[in-house]
Design a protein around this motif. Sequence first.
Motif, PDB file in Angstrom:
ATOM      1  N   GLU A 112       0.852  -1.188   0.000  1.00 33.37           N
ATOM      2  CA  GLU A 112       0.000   0.000   0.000  1.00 33.37           C
ATOM      3  C   GLU A 112       0.887   1.236   0.000  1.00 33.37           C
ATOM      4  O   GLU A 112       1.765   1.384   0.850  1.00 33.37           O
ATOM      5  CB  GLU A 112      -0.924  -0.006   1.216  1.00 33.37           C
ATOM      6  CG  GLU A 112      -1.971  -1.101   1.185  1.00 33.37           C
ATOM      7  CD  GLU A 112      -2.968  -0.912   0.056  1.00 33.37           C
ATOM      8  OE1 GLU A 112      -3.226   0.259  -0.326  1.00 33.37           O
ATOM      9  OE2 GLU A 112      -3.490  -1.919  -0.451  1.00 33.37           O
ATOM     10  N   GLY A 113       0.633   2.124  -0.954  1.00 31.01           N
ATOM     11  CA  GLY A 113       1.444   3.322  -1.069  1.00 31.01           C
ATOM     12  C   GLY A 113       0.765   4.535  -0.471  1.00 31.01           C
ATOM     13  O   GLY A 113      -0.466   4.647  -0.438  1.00 31.01           O
ATOM     14  N   GLU A 114       1.589   5.463   0.001  1.00 26.73           N
ATOM     15  CA  GLU A 114       1.102   6.735   0.554  1.00 26.73           C
ATOM     16  C   GLU A 114       1.772   7.870  -0.198  1.00 26.73           C
ATOM     17  O   GLU A 114       3.006   7.920  -0.298  1.00 26.73           O
ATOM     18  CB  GLU A 114       1.418   6.818   2.045  1.00 26.73           C
ATOM     19  CG  GLU A 114       0.987   8.125   2.684  1.00 26.73           C
ATOM     20  CD  GLU A 114       1.413   8.233   4.140  1.00 26.73           C
ATOM     21  OE1 GLU A 114       1.216   9.313   4.727  1.00 26.73           O
ATOM     22  OE2 GLU A 114       1.939   7.245   4.682  1.00 26.73           O
ATOM     23  N   LEU A 115       0.963   8.786  -0.727  1.00 23.22           N
ATOM     24  CA  LEU A 115       1.497   9.909  -1.472  1.00 23.22           C
ATOM     25  C   LEU A 115       2.296  10.804  -0.533  1.00 23.22           C
ATOM     26  O   LEU A 115       1.791  11.292   0.468  1.00 23.22           O
ATOM     27  CB  LEU A 115       0.373  10.706  -2.129  1.00 23.22           C
ATOM     28  CG  LEU A 115       0.793  11.881  -3.014  1.00 23.22           C
ATOM     29  CD1 LEU A 115       1.632  11.408  -4.185  1.00 23.22           C
ATOM     30  CD2 LEU A 115      -0.433  12.646  -3.507  1.00 23.22           C
ATOM     31  N   SER A 116       3.559  11.025  -0.874  1.00 22.93           N
ATOM     32  CA  SER A 116       4.443  11.810  -0.020  1.00 22.93           C
ATOM     33  C   SER A 116       4.487  13.271  -0.459  1.00 22.93           C
ATOM     34  O   SER A 116       3.995  14.153   0.232  1.00 22.93           O
ATOM     35  CB  SER A 116       5.851  11.203  -0.022  1.00 22.93           C
ATOM     36  OG  SER A 116       6.738  11.960   0.762  1.00 22.93           O
ATOM     37  N   ILE A 117       5.071  13.546  -1.599  1.00 22.56           N
ATOM     38  CA  ILE A 117       5.129  14.896  -2.148  1.00 22.56           C
ATOM     39  C   ILE A 117       4.784  14.830  -3.633  1.00 22.56           C
ATOM     40  O   ILE A 117       4.964  13.795  -4.279  1.00 22.56           O
ATOM     41  CB  ILE A 117       6.513  15.551  -1.954  1.00 22.56           C
ATOM     42  CG1 ILE A 117       7.616  14.670  -2.560  1.00 22.56           C
ATOM     43  CG2 ILE A 117       6.787  15.832  -0.490  1.00 22.56           C
ATOM     44  CD1 ILE A 117       8.998  15.274  -2.467  1.00 22.56           C
ATOM     45  N   TYR A 118       4.304  15.935  -4.171  1.00 20.12           N
ATOM     46  CA  TYR A 118       3.945  15.960  -5.586  1.00 20.12           C
ATOM     47  C   TYR A 118       3.973  17.397  -6.079  1.00 20.12           C
ATOM     48  O   TYR A 118       3.898  18.361  -5.295  1.00 20.12           O
ATOM     49  CB  TYR A 118       2.558  15.356  -5.818  1.00 20.12           C
ATOM     50  CG  TYR A 118       1.430  16.121  -5.188  1.00 20.12           C
ATOM     51  CD1 TYR A 118       0.738  17.109  -5.890  1.00 20.12           C
ATOM     52  CD2 TYR A 118       1.048  15.873  -3.869  1.00 20.12           C
ATOM     53  CE1 TYR A 118      -0.297  17.825  -5.297  1.00 20.12           C
ATOM     54  CE2 TYR A 118       0.024  16.583  -3.271  1.00 20.12           C
ATOM     55  CZ  TYR A 118      -0.647  17.548  -3.988  1.00 20.12           C
ATOM     56  OH  TYR A 118      -1.662  18.261  -3.397  1.00 20.12           O
ATOM     57  N   ASP A 119       4.079  17.557  -7.375  1.00 21.26           N
ATOM     58  CA  ASP A 119       4.026  18.863  -8.008  1.00 21.26           C
ATOM     59  C   ASP A 119       3.479  18.679  -9.419  1.00 21.26           C
ATOM     60  O   ASP A 119       4.024  17.906 -10.214  1.00 21.26           O
ATOM     61  CB  ASP A 119       5.410  19.507  -8.061  1.00 21.26           C
ATOM     62  CG  ASP A 119       5.382  20.869  -8.744  1.00 21.26           C
ATOM     63  OD1 ASP A 119       4.842  21.812  -8.152  1.00 21.26           O
ATOM     64  OD2 ASP A 119       5.876  20.962  -9.889  1.00 21.26           O
ATOM     65  N   THR A 126       6.282  11.499  -5.402  1.00 21.86           N
ATOM     66  CA  THR A 126       6.933  10.394  -4.707  1.00 21.86           C
ATOM     67  C   THR A 126       5.904   9.680  -3.838  1.00 21.86           C
ATOM     68  O   THR A 126       5.020  10.312  -3.254  1.00 21.86           O
ATOM     69  CB  THR A 126       8.104  10.865  -3.832  1.00 21.86           C
ATOM     70  OG1 THR A 126       7.626  11.789  -2.851  1.00 21.86           O
ATOM     71  CG2 THR A 126       9.180  11.524  -4.680  1.00 21.86           C
ATOM     72  N   VAL A 127       6.049   8.381  -3.766  1.00 17.47           N
ATOM     73  CA  VAL A 127       5.142   7.527  -2.989  1.00 17.47           C
ATOM     74  C   VAL A 127       5.967   6.764  -1.965  1.00 17.47           C
ATOM     75  O   VAL A 127       7.034   6.223  -2.295  1.00 17.47           O
ATOM     76  CB  VAL A 127       4.390   6.544  -3.910  1.00 17.47           C
ATOM     77  CG1 VAL A 127       3.503   5.612  -3.082  1.00 17.47           C
ATOM     78  CG2 VAL A 127       3.557   7.309  -4.936  1.00 17.47           C
ATOM     79  N   LYS A 128       5.484   6.731  -0.730  1.00 17.98           N
ATOM     80  CA  LYS A 128       6.181   6.014   0.337  1.00 17.98           C
ATOM     81  C   LYS A 128       5.518   4.657   0.553  1.00 17.98           C
ATOM     82  O   LYS A 128       4.292   4.560   0.652  1.00 17.98           O
ATOM     83  CB  LYS A 128       6.153   6.823   1.632  1.00 17.98           C
ATOM     84  CG  LYS A 128       6.925   6.190   2.780  1.00 17.98           C
ATOM     85  CD  LYS A 128       6.839   7.021   4.038  1.00 17.98           C
ATOM     86  CE  LYS A 128       7.573   8.335   3.864  1.00 17.98           C
ATOM     87  NZ  LYS A 128       7.602   9.107   5.132  1.00 17.98           N
ATOM     88  N   ILE A 129       6.337   3.610   0.628  1.00 19.26           N
ATOM     89  CA  ILE A 129       5.844   2.257   0.889  1.00 19.26           C
ATOM     90  C   ILE A 129       6.663   1.647   2.023  1.00 19.26           C
ATOM     91  O   ILE A 129       7.781   2.093   2.317  1.00 19.26           O
ATOM     92  CB  ILE A 129       5.941   1.356  -0.366  1.00 19.26           C
ATOM     93  CG1 ILE A 129       7.398   1.233  -0.832  1.00 19.26           C
ATOM     94  CG2 ILE A 129       5.057   1.879  -1.476  1.00 19.26           C
ATOM     95  CD1 ILE A 129       7.587   0.248  -1.966  1.00 19.26           C
TER      96      ILE A 129
END
Length: 440
Positions: A112-119, A126-129
Motif C-alpha cells: 500500500e502506497g502513501e502519497l508523499s510529495i507531488y508537483d 513520490t510515494v512512500k511504501i
Amino acid sequence: MRMIWTWRRGKAITAWADSFDNFREVVKDYHRLDEDVKFAVLKASSTVVSIVTHAGAKLLFIGSGTIIEYDEQQGFATVLTSATLVRGALGAHSIPSDLKIEVYLPNGKLCEGELSIYDFYYNIATVKIKSTTPLSRARIRCIDDSVAMNLQKSVSVKHSTQFKLCPGERVIALGRDYEDAHEIMASPGVFSAHDCSYDFKELFLTSCVVTKLAVGGPLINFYGEVIGVNFFVSPFNAFIPMNIVAKCLKDLRRNGQVTRPWIGANIANLYSADLEKLDKLYQEFPNVSTGVIVKQVTGNRNIGSRKRTKLPNWTFWSPRNWLKATAVLQHNRKKEKMKLIQGDRRTIKRILRKWRMEPKSPACVAGLRANDIIIECDGVSVKSHLEFVEALWDKEGKPLEVVLIRPGFGKQTKTLTVGTSPEMPRWCTGSDACRTPYSY
C-alpha cells in the motif's frame, strides 16, 4: 483506443495510443533485444515497480515507478513516479480525497502506497511504501546535453560526473507490467534533438516506442543508470532529466513548493537551430561553438494583426478608397462582436484568440529577440538548454544579466528580471486539449 501509424528503422509499425498494453505489443522485434540492452535493463530492473491508482472504486491510472531511497532501519522506501498517476481528473490540479495507491514490487508483492510529495507543474510525485524485505535503490545520474560545434580545432573532453547525452545516444525506457507476471518491460531507442510536441519545455524526446505503462518509470542509459522519468507522447517516449527532478525534490522537501522561473522566451540548444541560421552564425562568429538560441519571445503584439480581415480588390491607396476600406473593417468588426455575443463557444474562442494581446514578458522588456544566442548568465557560461534552466532556477524576482550574440550586431549585454510562471496545465497525457502556449 485509436491506432497511430509511425515509422521506425524505415518500416511502418502500429502503436496503440491511450492504452495500457505491454511493450511487446508496440516494440519491433521485442524478443530479439541485443545483449547490451539486456545487461543494462538487468542492472536497473530490481528498482522498477508497477503502480496502480484508484479514486474509490474508479481506476485512475496504471504506470510505473523507480525506488530511489530505502531506509533499512524503519523499512520505508521512496518511489519516484509521475504526478499523472495521482491526478484527479484529466488536466485537473487536484488529488482525489479517496486516493488509493497500489505498488507492485518486482517479485509481485503488493504494498500500500502513501502519497508523499507531488508537483503538477513539473509533474512528478513520490510515494512512500513499507517493506519488510530490503529493496534495491536506483543509481541516479544527471545528464549533460551540451554539444560543442567547434569546426576549427578538437575539443578536449574533461572528466565529468554527468552523463554526456548527445543526439543519437542510445537509451532505454523501462516499465513494469501490472498483470500477474509483473514482468519488466524495455524499449530501446535514441535521444532526439527534436522539440517535444507538448508545451512542457523541460521534456526531452526519444525514439523509444512505449505505451502508457511507461509513465513514471525510469529512462536509463546503457550503464543501467536512471537519467530521467518517462512521460508518454504517443507513441514515443519523452522524459524529464534527473537534473530537474533532483532540484524539484530538494525544493519540495525544503519549502513544500518548487520554483517556476519565467522570462517569456522559447529557448533551445544551439545545435537544434536551422542549418541556414547556423551557417550565417558560423560565417560571422566562427569561435562560437556552444550556447542556447532564442526561438521566440513573448511580446506586446496583436496576434491577429497579420491577417485581420479580407478587403475587396478595389482597395487602393487613395483617400476615397481608404475610407471605403475603413468602413469595411468597422462593419466586419461589428459583425464579429455580434457573433461574440450570440455565437457558440467555438466561435467565441476563435474571435478572442484572434484579437488577444500578449503581455510584455521580461525578455521582451530587456530587448531579447528571436535568433539571439545566449552564451552567459551572470558571468557563468551557458553551454546547453539544461544549464540555462539551472541558471534561472533560483532567480525568481531577481535581475539576471545575460550576454548574447546577435547576428549582424555582435555581442551585447542585457539585464532582465526573472518572473514567475503562472500555474497552468502545460501538458496533459493523451490529450491535446490541455496544451497551452508556454515558454521560459
